[in-house]
Design a protein around this motif. Structure first.
Motif, short mmCIF file in Angstrom:
data_model
loop_
_atom_site.label_atom_id
_atom_site.label_comp_id
_atom_site.label_asym_id
_atom_site.label_seq_id
_atom_site.Cartn_x
_atom_site.Cartn_y
_atom_site.Cartn_z
N SER A 61 33.20 44.84 34.41
CA SER A 61 34.65 44.90 34.23
C SER A 61 35.10 46.23 33.66
O SER A 61 36.25 46.63 33.84
CB SER A 61 35.12 43.76 33.32
OG SER A 61 34.46 43.82 32.07
N VAL A 62 34.19 46.91 32.95
CA VAL A 62 34.48 48.25 32.42
C VAL A 62 33.24 49.11 32.53
O VAL A 62 32.11 48.60 32.56
CB VAL A 62 34.95 48.22 30.95
CG1 VAL A 62 36.29 47.54 30.80
CG2 VAL A 62 33.91 47.56 30.05
N TYR A 124 43.85 56.69 36.65
CA TYR A 124 42.77 56.45 35.71
C TYR A 124 42.57 57.59 34.73
O TYR A 124 41.98 57.39 33.66
CB TYR A 124 41.48 56.13 36.48
CG TYR A 124 41.50 54.73 37.03
CD1 TYR A 124 41.31 53.62 36.21
CD2 TYR A 124 41.77 54.50 38.39
CE1 TYR A 124 41.35 52.33 36.70
CE2 TYR A 124 41.82 53.21 38.89
CZ TYR A 124 41.61 52.13 38.05
OH TYR A 124 41.67 50.85 38.54
N GLY A 130 38.05 53.96 33.56
CA GLY A 130 37.12 52.85 33.74
C GLY A 130 36.63 52.24 32.45
O GLY A 130 35.96 51.21 32.47
N LYS A 133 39.69 47.68 30.53
CA LYS A 133 39.90 46.68 31.57
C LYS A 133 41.19 47.01 32.31
O LYS A 133 42.18 47.43 31.72
CB LYS A 133 39.99 45.28 30.96
CG LYS A 133 38.63 44.72 30.55
CD LYS A 133 38.71 43.25 30.21
CE LYS A 133 37.33 42.71 29.90
NZ LYS A 133 37.37 41.25 29.59
N VAL A 134 41.14 46.82 33.63
CA VAL A 134 42.30 47.17 34.45
C VAL A 134 43.49 46.29 34.09
O VAL A 134 43.38 45.06 34.06
CB VAL A 134 41.97 47.01 35.95
CG1 VAL A 134 43.21 47.30 36.78
CG2 VAL A 134 40.84 47.95 36.35
N GLN A 234 34.34 50.25 48.11
CA GLN A 234 33.83 49.05 47.45
C GLN A 234 32.93 48.26 48.40
O GLN A 234 33.25 48.13 49.58
CB GLN A 234 34.98 48.15 47.00
CG GLN A 234 35.91 48.79 45.97
CD GLN A 234 35.25 48.94 44.62
OE1 GLN A 234 34.57 48.03 44.14
NE2 GLN A 234 35.45 50.08 43.98
N ILE A 254 34.33 54.00 38.99
CA ILE A 254 35.34 53.73 37.97
C ILE A 254 35.54 52.22 37.81
O ILE A 254 35.73 51.71 36.71
CB ILE A 254 36.69 54.38 38.33
CG1 ILE A 254 36.54 55.89 38.46
CG2 ILE A 254 37.74 54.07 37.28
CD1 ILE A 254 37.80 56.60 38.92
N TYR A 255 35.52 51.49 38.92
CA TYR A 255 35.78 50.05 38.86
C TYR A 255 35.01 49.33 39.95
O TYR A 255 34.50 49.95 40.89
CB TYR A 255 37.29 49.75 39.01
CG TYR A 255 37.92 50.33 40.26
CD1 TYR A 255 37.86 49.66 41.47
CD2 TYR A 255 38.60 51.55 40.22
CE1 TYR A 255 38.43 50.18 42.62
CE2 TYR A 255 39.18 52.09 41.36
CZ TYR A 255 39.11 51.41 42.55
OH TYR A 255 39.67 51.94 43.69
N TYR A 256 34.92 48.02 39.80
CA TYR A 256 34.17 47.17 40.74
C TYR A 256 35.07 46.02 41.16
O TYR A 256 35.62 45.32 40.31
CB TYR A 256 32.90 46.64 40.09
CG TYR A 256 32.05 45.77 40.98
CD1 TYR A 256 31.03 46.33 41.75
CD2 TYR A 256 32.25 44.38 41.07
CE1 TYR A 256 30.23 45.54 42.57
CE2 TYR A 256 31.48 43.59 41.89
CZ TYR A 256 30.47 44.18 42.63
OH TYR A 256 29.69 43.40 43.46
N ILE A 257 35.23 45.83 42.47
CA ILE A 257 36.02 44.72 42.98
C ILE A 257 35.10 43.75 43.73
O ILE A 257 34.53 44.13 44.75
CB ILE A 257 37.14 45.23 43.93
CG1 ILE A 257 38.07 46.18 43.19
CG2 ILE A 257 37.92 44.05 44.52
CD1 ILE A 257 39.17 46.78 44.05
#
Length: 258
Positions: A61-62, A124, A130, A133-134, A234, A254-257
């Protein structure tokens, strides 16, 4: 004798604890070897980033706090651009000999949007890169401004593929309420001529992104389209059936979906 053994065990356990602490690359309390810690931390963070790209590290998540600066340096570096350009070159190589296009209007290619066609790095830069949390509301408010810059390498590729007579389908995990902002942003930075743009409707909001992408691909296949390739940042853009002939992953740690 018993007292001696007990004392020996205590001393040994303390020594082992010190050794263990020394080998923990995230433990910075042993300042005399700071240079080694910094080098090991750099190696650790680069290893973490690479394993995100390999899809070995999933569901985060981060970004680990100790690696935020490392990820920031990479994502704003010439190396990030070089890695992205190389991925695009591999697409060109694939297209140069992979496919027999029938010219019947059913040849197709899929692009993701965020950090594939448009860059979210300006957002960002101001929101922890990152390490936080988004905040969906904050991110969507930024997207509504339609100010995301194009990624030049994929902008060129987009038009090369379109000029081959291949249908381009844009499939994004953005919500449907962002449609007009997304279209404005894409057109403003030079994207035009795609066949369709699919965003997540209300019925898709509780569906995992990978299942949502898979569902849209199935609809295209059911309509007779041949999906020659997908490019995205992703792994959830590629997971599931039906699969494209080839997939191409752009870097993004930076992030994961999911």
């Amino acid at each position: 004798m018993a007292k001696f053994l007990a004392l020996s065990l205590i001393i040994s356990s303390l020594f082992i604890g010190l050794v263990s602490a020394e080998w923990n690359i995230l433990n910075q309390r042993w300042g005399k070897r700071k240079g080694i810690v910094e080098e090991n931390l750099k190696n650790y963070c680069e290893s973490w980033r690479i394993n995100v790209e390999l899809n070995n590290i999933r569901g985060f998540s981060v970004v680990p706090q100790e690696c935020v600066e490392h990820v920031k340096k990479y994502m704003t570096s010439s190396q990030y651009k070089a890695d992205s350009v190389r991925a695009v070159e591999e697409v060109r190589l694939y297209l140069s000999g992979c496919c027999t296009f029938k010219g019947d209007g059913k040849d197709s290619w899929i692009f993701d949007i965020d950090d594939t066609l448009l860059s979210t790095i300006p957002y960002y830069k101001k929101h922890g890169f990152g390490g936080e949390k988004v905040n969906a509301s904050s991110l969507e408010a930024w997207m509504m401004r339609s100010k995301a810059p194009a990624l030049d390498h994929t902008l060129e590729l987009f038009h090369e593929i379109k000029n081959r007579g291949i249908n381009i389908f844009l499939i994004s995990s953005r919500k449907e309420n962002l449609r007009s902002s997304t279209v404005d942003n894409l057109v403003n930075v030079g994207y035009h001529g795609w066949t369709s743009l699919t965003l997540r409707g209300f019925e898709d909001e509780l569906v995992e992104v990978k299942n949502y992408h898979s569902k849209v691909r199935q609809q295209l296949v059911d309509e007779g389209y041949r999906i020659w390739g997908i490019i995205g940042d992703q792994w959830s853009s590629f997971d599931g059936l039906p699969m494209a002939k080839r997939t191409f992953k752009l870097p993004n740690s930076i992030y994961y979906i999911p």
